[in-house]
Write a protein that holds these residues in place. Structure first.
Motif, mmCIF file in Angstrom:
data_model
loop_
_atom_site.group_PDB
_atom_site.id
_atom_site.type_symbol
_atom_site.label_atom_id
_atom_site.label_comp_id
_atom_site.label_asym_id
_atom_site.label_seq_id
_atom_site.Cartn_x
_atom_site.Cartn_y
_atom_site.Cartn_z
ATOM 1 N N ALA A 1 2.170 -7.532 -8.060
ATOM 2 C CA ALA A 1 2.141 -7.313 -6.613
ATOM 3 C C ALA A 1 0.798 -6.698 -6.266
ATOM 4 C CB ALA A 1 3.290 -6.412 -6.167
ATOM 5 N N GLY A 2 0.457 -6.747 -4.983
ATOM 6 C CA GLY A 2 -0.802 -6.187 -4.529
ATOM 7 C C GLY A 2 -1.793 -7.259 -4.118
ATOM 8 N N SER B 1 -0.846 -7.457 -12.971
ATOM 9 C CA SER B 1 -0.144 -7.046 -11.759
ATOM 10 C C SER B 1 0.874 -8.102 -11.348
ATOM 11 C CB SER B 1 -1.136 -6.822 -10.612
ATOM 12 O OG SER B 1 -1.985 -5.737 -10.887
ATOM 13 N N GLY C 1 5.656 -16.026 2.258
ATOM 14 C CA GLY C 1 5.287 -15.232 1.096
ATOM 15 C C GLY C 1 4.411 -16.001 0.128
ATOM 16 N N ASP D 1 4.883 -14.427 -4.608
ATOM 17 C CA ASP D 1 6.305 -14.141 -4.812
ATOM 18 C C ASP D 1 6.946 -13.416 -3.642
ATOM 19 O OD1 ASP D 1 6.171 -15.166 -7.473
ATOM 20 O OD2 ASP D 1 5.248 -13.292 -8.112
ATOM 21 N N THR D 2 6.135 -12.807 -2.799
ATOM 22 C CA THR D 2 6.677 -12.044 -1.684
ATOM 23 C C THR D 2 5.677 -12.073 -0.534
ATOM 24 O OG1 THR D 2 7.620 -9.894 -1.062
ATOM 25 C CG2 THR D 2 5.682 -9.859 -2.478
ATOM 26 N N HIS E 1 2.000 -2.172 -1.353
ATOM 27 C CA HIS E 1 1.787 -1.837 -2.763
ATOM 28 C C HIS E 1 0.349 -1.369 -2.997
ATOM 29 C CE1 HIS E 1 1.065 -2.656 -7.086
ATOM 30 N NE2 HIS E 1 2.314 -2.275 -7.220
ATOM 31 N N SER E 2 -0.601 -2.094 -2.449
ATOM 32 C CA SER E 2 -2.004 -1.713 -2.614
ATOM 33 C C SER E 2 -2.309 -0.393 -1.907
ATOM 34 C CB SER E 2 -2.917 -2.817 -2.088
ATOM 35 O OG SER E 2 -2.801 -3.986 -2.867
ATOM 36 N N VAL F 1 4.397 -6.790 1.806
ATOM 37 C CA VAL F 1 4.782 -6.105 0.568
ATOM 38 C C VAL F 1 3.553 -5.875 -0.310
ATOM 39 C CG1 VAL F 1 6.164 -6.281 -1.534
ATOM 40 C CG2 VAL F 1 7.110 -7.040 0.656
ATOM 41 N N HIS F 2 2.686 -6.885 -0.402
ATOM 42 C CA HIS F 2 1.459 -6.720 -1.183
ATOM 43 C C HIS F 2 0.575 -5.629 -0.592
ATOM 44 C CE1 HIS F 2 2.278 -10.113 -3.759
ATOM 45 N NE2 HIS F 2 2.369 -10.937 -2.737
ATOM 46 N N GLU G 1 -6.150 -4.620 -10.011
ATOM 47 C CA GLU G 1 -4.946 -5.429 -9.799
ATOM 48 C C GLU G 1 -5.107 -6.862 -10.300
ATOM 49 O OE1 GLU G 1 -2.555 -3.526 -6.023
ATOM 50 O OE2 GLU G 1 -4.034 -5.077 -5.625
ATOM 51 N N TYR H 1 -3.544 -9.042 -6.932
ATOM 52 C CA TYR H 1 -2.667 -10.064 -7.512
ATOM 53 C C TYR H 1 -2.698 -11.335 -6.677
ATOM 54 C CZ TYR H 1 1.724 -12.227 -9.069
ATOM 55 O OH TYR H 1 2.674 -13.095 -9.544
#
Length: 260
Positions: free
Chosen positions: A207-208, A205, A53, A56-57, A65-66, A61-62, A201, A211
């Motif tokens: 996440a994404g 932001s 990650g 942060d993740t 989100h996008s 996940v990013h 973003e 970001y």
């Protein structure tokens, strides 16, 4: 055969670019790793983003989100832009009322709306969706309007002679005839959605993919920057290809008529 030849040429181009990239960064050391990452650096960054990650993740996940933001902004822009473009293309009075405002707002870059979007909607996803809609709306409106204006007059006259009800005329005559230009606007709107997403973003932001690019720039991490850029490119190309498949299924008759 033509498609296979085109695909082979494209793959060959990618291979040549990859070889030149390796030679310039790793083989001859013409470009320092601090300015442009070597393939091994990008591979390490991709593994980190996918497995451990960053920041942060995980990258998945990013990406999700996008994708959600782009989908929301694109759907809203299409839901607003296509009916508005059809109205402006068919009704001269509506065009006279709407077009001056549209022409006044259109030259404003979508990114210039970011401060106002944050002021109105805060730093959440709603502000980012608003900016995406502002970017994707003009191509949807303009192409739809041009498509309606380009409907052959004899089709309109035939429908009017048959006494076609207004709603059925719009759904069964006007929309299918303008469909090729409408899909052109949808492709442009989708591209605008992706290019605007990254910039939106970059501000506020957590996440994404934007970001990821912002944090990687602050960390001076060129490998991760390239991973984020590649993810945006792959997602943009993939979503455009899906839209192209939908277009071929919806208006394959137009392509056959053009080839005839």
């Amino acid at each position: 055969m033509k498609f296979s030849r085109r695909m082979c040429v494209g793959m060959a181009t990618l291979v040549v670019i990859a070889v030149l990239w390796y030679v310039a960064t790793t083989g001859l050391g013409l470009i320092s790793a601090g300015r442009f990452p070597a393939p091994v650096d990008v591979e390490a960054a991709a593994v980190q983003a996918l497995v451990r990650g960053y920041p942060d993740t995980t990258l998945l996940v990013h990406v999700l989100h996008s994708l959600r933001l782009v989908a929301l902004g694109f759907v809203v822009s299409v839901a607003l832009g296509v009916p508005l473009g059809m109205l402006m293309g068919w009704n001269r009075t509506a065009e006279a009322l709407i077009n001056p405002v549209f022409l006044l707002l259109r030259p404003i870059p979508p990114l210039a709306w970011i401060p106002l979007a944050i002021l109105w909607l805060g730093l959440g996803d709603e502000a980012k969706v608003m900016v995406i809609v502002i970017a994707a709306l003009p191509p949807a409106v303009i192409s739809t309007q041009a498509g309606v204006r380009g409907v052959p007059p004899h089709i309109v006259e035939a429908a009017q002679m048959l006494g076609t009800p207004r709603l059925r005329f719009v759904l069964d005559v006007l929309a299918p005839a303008a469909a090729p230009m409408i899909f052109t606007g949808l492709r442009l709107a989708l591209q605008a959605s992706w290019t605007t997403l990254v910039a939106a973003e970059l501000v506020g932001s957590l996440a994404g993919l934007g970001y990821v690019l912002n944090v990687a720039q602050q960390d001076l991490y060129p490998g991760m920057i390239l991973v984020g850029m590649a993810a945006v490119g792959v997602l943009g190309a993939g979503s455009t290809a899906l839209l192209g498949m939908a277009e071929r299924r919806a208006i394959g008759w137009a392509q056959l008529r053009g080839a005839a």
